[in-house]
Design a protein around this motif. Structure first.
Motif, short mmCIF file in Angstrom:
data_model
loop_
_atom_site.label_atom_id
_atom_site.label_comp_id
_atom_site.label_asym_id
_atom_site.label_seq_id
_atom_site.Cartn_x
_atom_site.Cartn_y
_atom_site.Cartn_z
N GLU A 73 0.83 -1.21 0.00
CA GLU A 73 0.00 0.00 0.00
C GLU A 73 0.86 1.25 0.00
O GLU A 73 0.61 2.20 -0.77
CB GLU A 73 -0.93 0.01 1.20
CG GLU A 73 -1.74 1.30 1.29
CD GLU A 73 -2.87 1.24 2.30
OE1 GLU A 73 -3.06 2.25 3.02
OE2 GLU A 73 -3.57 0.21 2.38
N SER A 77 1.24 3.95 -3.24
CA SER A 77 0.76 5.33 -3.10
C SER A 77 1.89 6.35 -3.02
O SER A 77 1.69 7.52 -3.33
CB SER A 77 -0.14 5.46 -1.87
OG SER A 77 0.53 5.03 -0.70
N GLY A 239 1.51 1.13 -8.92
CA GLY A 239 0.28 0.78 -8.23
C GLY A 239 -0.13 -0.66 -8.41
O GLY A 239 -0.78 -1.25 -7.53
N HIS A 404 -3.71 9.34 -3.55
CA HIS A 404 -3.97 8.33 -4.58
C HIS A 404 -3.44 6.98 -4.12
O HIS A 404 -2.24 6.80 -3.91
CB HIS A 404 -3.30 8.75 -5.89
CG HIS A 404 -3.55 7.79 -7.02
ND1 HIS A 404 -4.80 7.25 -7.28
CD2 HIS A 404 -2.71 7.29 -7.96
CE1 HIS A 404 -4.72 6.45 -8.32
NE2 HIS A 404 -3.47 6.45 -8.76
N ARG A 405 -4.33 6.02 -3.94
CA ARG A 405 -3.97 4.67 -3.49
C ARG A 405 -4.45 3.66 -4.52
O ARG A 405 -5.55 3.10 -4.38
CB ARG A 405 -4.57 4.37 -2.11
CG ARG A 405 -3.95 5.19 -0.98
CD ARG A 405 -4.57 4.84 0.37
NE ARG A 405 -3.88 5.52 1.45
CZ ARG A 405 -4.16 6.77 1.84
NH1 ARG A 405 -5.12 7.47 1.22
NH2 ARG A 405 -3.49 7.33 2.83
N ARG A 408 -5.01 -0.77 -2.17
CA ARG A 408 -5.35 -0.64 -0.76
C ARG A 408 -5.23 -2.01 -0.10
O ARG A 408 -5.68 -3.01 -0.65
CB ARG A 408 -6.76 -0.07 -0.57
CG ARG A 408 -6.93 1.34 -1.12
CD ARG A 408 -8.37 1.82 -0.99
NE ARG A 408 -8.72 2.09 0.39
CZ ARG A 408 -8.54 3.28 0.98
NH1 ARG A 408 -8.02 4.30 0.30
NH2 ARG A 408 -8.88 3.47 2.22
N ALA A 478 -5.71 11.52 -5.18
CA ALA A 478 -6.33 10.70 -6.22
C ALA A 478 -6.93 11.61 -7.29
O ALA A 478 -7.43 12.69 -6.99
CB ALA A 478 -7.42 9.82 -5.61
#
Length: 491
Positions: A73, A77, A239, A404-405, A408, A478
């Motif tokens: 995570e 991010s 990501g 912005h992830r 998760r 995000a």
């Protein structure tokens, strides 16, 4: 699903995103599986007192997976160069300025070379198989000579690091594969699955002390699952790539370790591994090859393991020496560590410091035992990296909910809780598993010394607590959601 960016996307730090999923996974696995499994199987058996030692590798995999999801995570991010350094800086800058990233670098200056020193200990142990009459003084001199040779090679500058890493990967895979295949050809289930009385007495304190020791050894063997996260600025589509590379590498290494552990126990009587005068206690892979394919094959594989050990120290110090350099260049550590060699362009002070600590760690491991060295390096890691990073993931979720992830953490906060419990078990039982060595006290003393060093450094640099906190939210929130079709139609 986000589209994969083109293979050469420049980042703000000047890096280019060229590393894909396969390369990132290979980088992780090559760091995870160095000399470790060849020297820790007897330690794991000693911790558990029997062939039930495979529990330790499974427990280490569970902790690595839980901790790996935290890395996933944070890395997805905050995909910058530096790993923990970046995450701690972003999470804790609001209250404590640069304290946490400074302390991370401070502790990394100890635990990274200590990890490398285990490779030197392993080199000397397996060299003892080829030269059984070697004296303690001679083996110590050879170990120190290996450290000096690595530093000398890195000091002169190496232009073909990628080729050296590739050779290391091939030799490591060949070593592991040969041991696994040899064990499979002569596997005895009676040896591997006959357990001593009381092996699974879960109500016994002895079992849990052994479990904690085995968990420490297990997580040491898995260290490296986060290597690609330190190269976040060079990962394509981080990501997606970083989380997958972490999970795939842990699962792949878990399969390799279990085959290696169970196969070894099916060839070599586990009680031999507890005898310090038996070759199985120091060079268990060589013992497996000797039992199965003969002395000649054992000698060949031993040479391959020596190459693996040397290469792991070489690449580890190469990367580790860059940690204080990056921090000093970013004004989060002592300025001299930002100095590069005028000709060969490597970090002079970082390499010299870590070379000295590696040599000291090697002597500690040789004159105590390898298990003590592993306990020391893991306890140093726990507070500032492992526990602080678990907290950082939660702090960033609260402080920057809009960050912005693209990935998760699954089942949040369960992986954080599992990782927290696992690291606390390792830390809480460290002194009991190293009686008289006091790894917890030494780790706390090093942390306290780091706090003093931070105060001296921050006063000189006039930053918090002797100046204002500098809040830099370097990573974007995000992107806005796409407009609803109906809204588009009515526009």
């Amino acid at each position: 699903m986000s589209a994969t960016p083109p293979p050469s996307v420049p980042t703000s730090g000047g890096f280019v995103r060229r590393i894909g999923l396969f390369q990132a996974t290979a980088i992780n696995m090559s760091q995870m599986c160095g000399i470790g499994p060849f020297v820790t199987i007897p330690l794991m058996v000693a911790a558990f007192g029997g062939p039930q030692a495979a529990i330790g590798f499974l427990a280490g995999a569970v902790l690595a997976l839980a901790d790996g999801l935290i890395w996933a995570e944070l890395g997805a991010s905050l995909p910058g160069s530096g790993g923990s350094y970046v995450y701690l800086k972003q999470a804790f800058q609001y209250r404590s300025g640069r304290l946490m990233p400074f302390l991370f670098v401070w502790t990394a200056m100890l635990f990274i070379p200590l990890i490398m020193s285990t490779g030197v200990v392993g080199f000397v142990q397996y060299l003892g198989y080829l030269v059984p009459d070697m004296s303690r003084g001679a083996s110590d001199a050879i170990g120190l000579g290996i450290v000096a040779l690595v530093v000398l090679l890195l000091w002169r500058g190496i232009d073909h690091i990628a080729k050296i890493t590739a050779v290391m990967w091939v030799v490591m895979i060949a070593s592991v594969a040969l041991v696994i295949v040899a064990a499979a050809t002569h596997f005895d289930a009676g040896l591997a699955f006959t357990y001593p009385d009381g092996a699974f007495e879960f109500t016994s304190s002895t079992f849990w002390i052994g479990f904690a020791g085995g968990l420490t050894i297990g997580i040491y063997d898995y260290l490296g699952y986060n290597t690609a996260a330190y190269m976040g600025a060079e990962i394509k589509d981080p990501g997606r790539t970083l989380p997958r590379s972490i999970i795939f590498s842990i699962l792949g290494i878990m399969a390799i370790y279990l085959l290696l552990q169970i196969g070894t126990l099916g060839v070599v009587d586990w009680q031999r591994m507890l005898d310090p005068h038996d070759v199985a206690s120091t060079s268990v892979a060589s013992a497996v090859l000797e039992e199965t394919w003969g002395k000649g094959a054992a000698d060949v594989v031993t040479v391959l393991i020596l190459v693996t050990a040397f290469a792991s120290v070489f690449t580890g110090l190469l990367g580790g020496s860059r940690v204080p350099f990056d921090a000093a260049r970013d004004r989060v550590f002592f300025r001299p560590y930002a100095k590069l060699h005028p000709k060969h362009r490597f970090p002079v002070f970082g390499l010299a410091t870590m070379g000295v600590v590696t040599a000291i760690g090697f002597l500690i491991g040789r004159h105590t035992d390898l298990a003590t060295l592993i306990q020391l390096l893991t306890t140093v890691m726990v507070i500032v990296q492992a526990l602080a990073q678990i907290l950082a993931a939660s702090v960033l979720r609260r402080r920057r909910p809009g960050l912005h992830r693209p990935y998760r953490m699954w089942l949040y906060p369960l992986p954080s809780i599992v990782a927290l419990v696992g690291w606390l078990v390792i830390y809480g039982y460290a002194d009991k598993n190293s009686p008289g060595r006091h790894p917890v006290e030494w780790s706390l003393a090093w942390l306290a010394l780091g706090c003093v060093a931070f105060l001296l450094w921050s006063k000189r640099e006039k930053v918090w607590p002797f100046g204002p906190r500098e809040i830099t939210e370097e990573y974007p929130p995000a992107p806005p959601a796409d407009p609803e079709p109906a809204a588009v139609a009515s526009a």
